[in-house]
Design a protein around this motif. Sequence first.
Motif, PDB file in Angstrom:
ATOM      1  N   GLY A  42     -27.083  99.223 141.574  1.00 26.99           N
ATOM      2  CA  GLY A  42     -26.464 100.229 140.730  1.00 26.99           C
ATOM      3  C   GLY A  42     -24.951 100.346 140.828  1.00 26.99           C
ATOM      4  N   ALA A  43     -24.313  99.565 141.687  1.00 25.44           N
ATOM      5  CA  ALA A  43     -22.850  99.618 141.817  1.00 25.44           C
ATOM      6  C   ALA A  43     -22.191  98.931 140.624  1.00 25.44           C
ATOM      7  N   LEU A  44     -21.066  99.461 140.188  1.00 24.90           N
ATOM      8  CA  LEU A  44     -20.336  98.862 139.078  1.00 24.90           C
ATOM      9  C   LEU A  44     -19.888  97.450 139.458  1.00 24.90           C
ATOM     10  N   PHE A  45     -20.202  96.480 138.623  1.00 24.24           N
ATOM     11  CA  PHE A  45     -19.765  95.097 138.825  1.00 24.24           C
ATOM     12  C   PHE A  45     -18.495  94.838 138.028  1.00 24.24           C
ATOM     13  N   GLY A  46     -18.370  95.490 136.869  1.00 23.60           N
ATOM     14  CA  GLY A  46     -17.201  95.350 136.007  1.00 23.60           C
ATOM     15  C   GLY A  46     -17.564  95.694 134.577  1.00 23.60           C
ATOM     16  N   SER A  47     -16.542  95.711 133.728  1.00 21.98           N
ATOM     17  CA  SER A  47     -16.721  96.019 132.311  1.00 21.98           C
ATOM     18  C   SER A  47     -15.959  94.994 131.497  1.00 21.98           C
ATOM     19  N   GLU A  48     -16.469  94.712 130.297  1.00 24.21           N
ATOM     20  CA  GLU A  48     -15.794  93.735 129.450  1.00 24.21           C
ATOM     21  C   GLU A  48     -15.807  94.218 128.005  1.00 24.21           C
ATOM     22  N   GLN A  49     -14.615  94.227 127.429  1.00 25.22           N
ATOM     23  CA  GLN A  49     -14.432  94.609 126.035  1.00 25.22           C
ATOM     24  C   GLN A  49     -14.344  93.323 125.220  1.00 25.22           C
ATOM     25  N   TYR A  50     -15.061  93.272 124.099  1.00 28.74           N
ATOM     26  CA  TYR A  50     -15.143  92.052 123.283  1.00 28.74           C
ATOM     27  C   TYR A  50     -14.476  92.271 121.927  1.00 28.74           C
ATOM     28  N   PHE A  51     -13.712  91.250 121.527  1.00 30.42           N
ATOM     29  CA  PHE A  51     -12.938  91.285 120.293  1.00 30.42           C
ATOM     30  C   PHE A  51     -13.377  90.148 119.381  1.00 30.42           C
ATOM     31  N   PRO A  52     -12.994  90.197 118.097  1.00 31.71           N
ATOM     32  CA  PRO A  52     -13.272  89.068 117.200  1.00 31.71           C
ATOM     33  C   PRO A  52     -12.641  87.783 117.742  1.00 31.71           C
ATOM     34  N   GLY A  53     -13.198  86.672 117.341  1.00 31.12           N
ATOM     35  CA  GLY A  53     -12.669  85.387 117.771  1.00 31.12           C
ATOM     36  C   GLY A  53     -13.076  85.020 119.187  1.00 31.12           C
ATOM     37  N   ARG A  54     -14.139  85.673 119.697  1.00 33.13           N
ATOM     38  CA  ARG A  54     -14.675  85.398 121.030  1.00 33.13           C
ATOM     39  C   ARG A  54     -13.661  85.660 122.150  1.00 33.13           C
ATOM     40  N   ARG A  55     -12.761  86.602 121.909  1.00 37.66           N
ATOM     41  CA  ARG A  55     -11.809  87.016 122.942  1.00 37.66           C
ATOM     42  C   ARG A  55     -12.403  88.203 123.700  1.00 37.66           C
ATOM     43  N   LEU A  57     -11.698  91.121 127.290  1.00 37.53           N
ATOM     44  CA  LEU A  57     -10.854  91.725 128.295  1.00 37.53           C
ATOM     45  C   LEU A  57     -11.782  92.199 129.409  1.00 37.53           C
ATOM     46  N   TRP A  58     -11.663  91.598 130.593  1.00 35.49           N
ATOM     47  CA  TRP A  58     -12.502  91.930 131.746  1.00 35.49           C
ATOM     48  C   TRP A  58     -11.767  92.924 132.637  1.00 35.49           C
ATOM     49  N   GLN A  59     -12.494  93.945 133.098  1.00 35.96           N
ATOM     50  CA  GLN A  59     -11.927  94.896 134.040  1.00 35.96           C
ATOM     51  C   GLN A  59     -12.798  94.924 135.295  1.00 35.96           C
ATOM     52  N   THR A 125     -15.796 102.392 123.879  1.00 35.78           N
ATOM     53  CA  THR A 125     -14.622 102.889 124.569  1.00 35.78           C
ATOM     54  C   THR A 125     -13.732 101.731 125.006  1.00 35.78           C
ATOM     55  N   PRO A 126     -12.473 101.701 124.562  1.00 34.54           N
ATOM     56  CA  PRO A 126     -11.566 100.634 125.008  1.00 34.54           C
ATOM     57  C   PRO A 126     -11.318 100.732 126.508  1.00 34.54           C
ATOM     58  N   LEU A 127     -11.102  99.600 127.132  1.00 31.46           N
ATOM     59  CA  LEU A 127     -10.772  99.584 128.549  1.00 31.46           C
ATOM     60  C   LEU A 127      -9.330 100.045 128.739  1.00 31.46           C
ATOM     61  N   ASP A 128      -9.080 100.722 129.832  1.00 33.57           N
ATOM     62  CA  ASP A 128      -7.745 101.201 130.179  1.00 33.57           C
ATOM     63  C   ASP A 128      -7.066 100.128 131.022  1.00 33.57           C
ATOM     64  N   CYS A 129      -6.427  99.193 130.336  1.00 37.37           N
ATOM     65  CA  CYS A 129      -5.760  98.058 131.007  1.00 37.37           C
ATOM     66  C   CYS A 129      -4.300  98.054 130.612  1.00 37.37           C
ATOM     67  N   PRO A 130      -3.416  98.522 131.508  1.00 38.14           N
ATOM     68  CA  PRO A 130      -1.984  98.495 131.200  1.00 38.14           C
ATOM     69  C   PRO A 130      -1.504  97.065 130.938  1.00 38.14           C
ATOM     70  N   ALA A 131      -0.587  96.903 130.030  1.00 38.45           N
ATOM     71  CA  ALA A 131      -0.117  95.591 129.583  1.00 38.45           C
ATOM     72  C   ALA A 131       0.258  94.628 130.696  1.00 38.45           C
ATOM     73  N   PRO A 132       0.992  95.026 131.737  1.00 37.67           N
ATOM     74  CA  PRO A 132       1.353  94.033 132.752  1.00 37.67           C
ATOM     75  C   PRO A 132       0.168  93.430 133.490  1.00 37.67           C
ATOM     76  N   ASP A 133      -0.968  94.148 133.532  1.00 38.28           N
ATOM     77  CA  ASP A 133      -2.126  93.665 134.279  1.00 38.28           C
ATOM     78  C   ASP A 133      -3.034  92.742 133.491  1.00 38.28           C
ATOM     79  N   VAL A 134      -2.808  92.582 132.202  1.00 36.33           N
ATOM     80  CA  VAL A 134      -3.764  91.803 131.407  1.00 36.33           C
ATOM     81  C   VAL A 134      -3.311  90.367 131.203  1.00 36.33           C
TER      82      VAL A 134
END
Length: 136
Positions: A42-55, A57-59, A125-134
Amino acid sequence: MRRFLIPLLVAAALPAAAAPLDPASFEALSEGNTLRFATRDGALFGSEQYFPGRRSLWQHPDGSCAEGYWWPEGNDICFSYGPGSERECWSFESGPNGIAVRLIESSDGVRAGQLVIDLAGIDKTPLDCPAPDVGT
């Protein structure tokens, strides 16, 4: 008639086998959504937001993020997260308890085939990923 009924009842009581999601089903499930993954305890492993073009963002659970993309290899879904990163391939398997995600191939080779996580949630819900970290 009764002797045929017992095998049918036994077969109905057995859990259904997990079936891999094909790439088109994975794309329909993921695109435009954020998928939340958890370990078997049950522990969080991570989250991933998916965009068009198979892009994507992993958090990570620590909040750090990485831009990536995915592609199909057979029924497996493979990911890469930028220059110098190795690919990881996963099998998304739909079963009676939801979707299990099994690591098929990884750069370290140690966890491949041993790591299984669960799809714990899907939302928009979009992931909260500040620009320098992505990344770039």
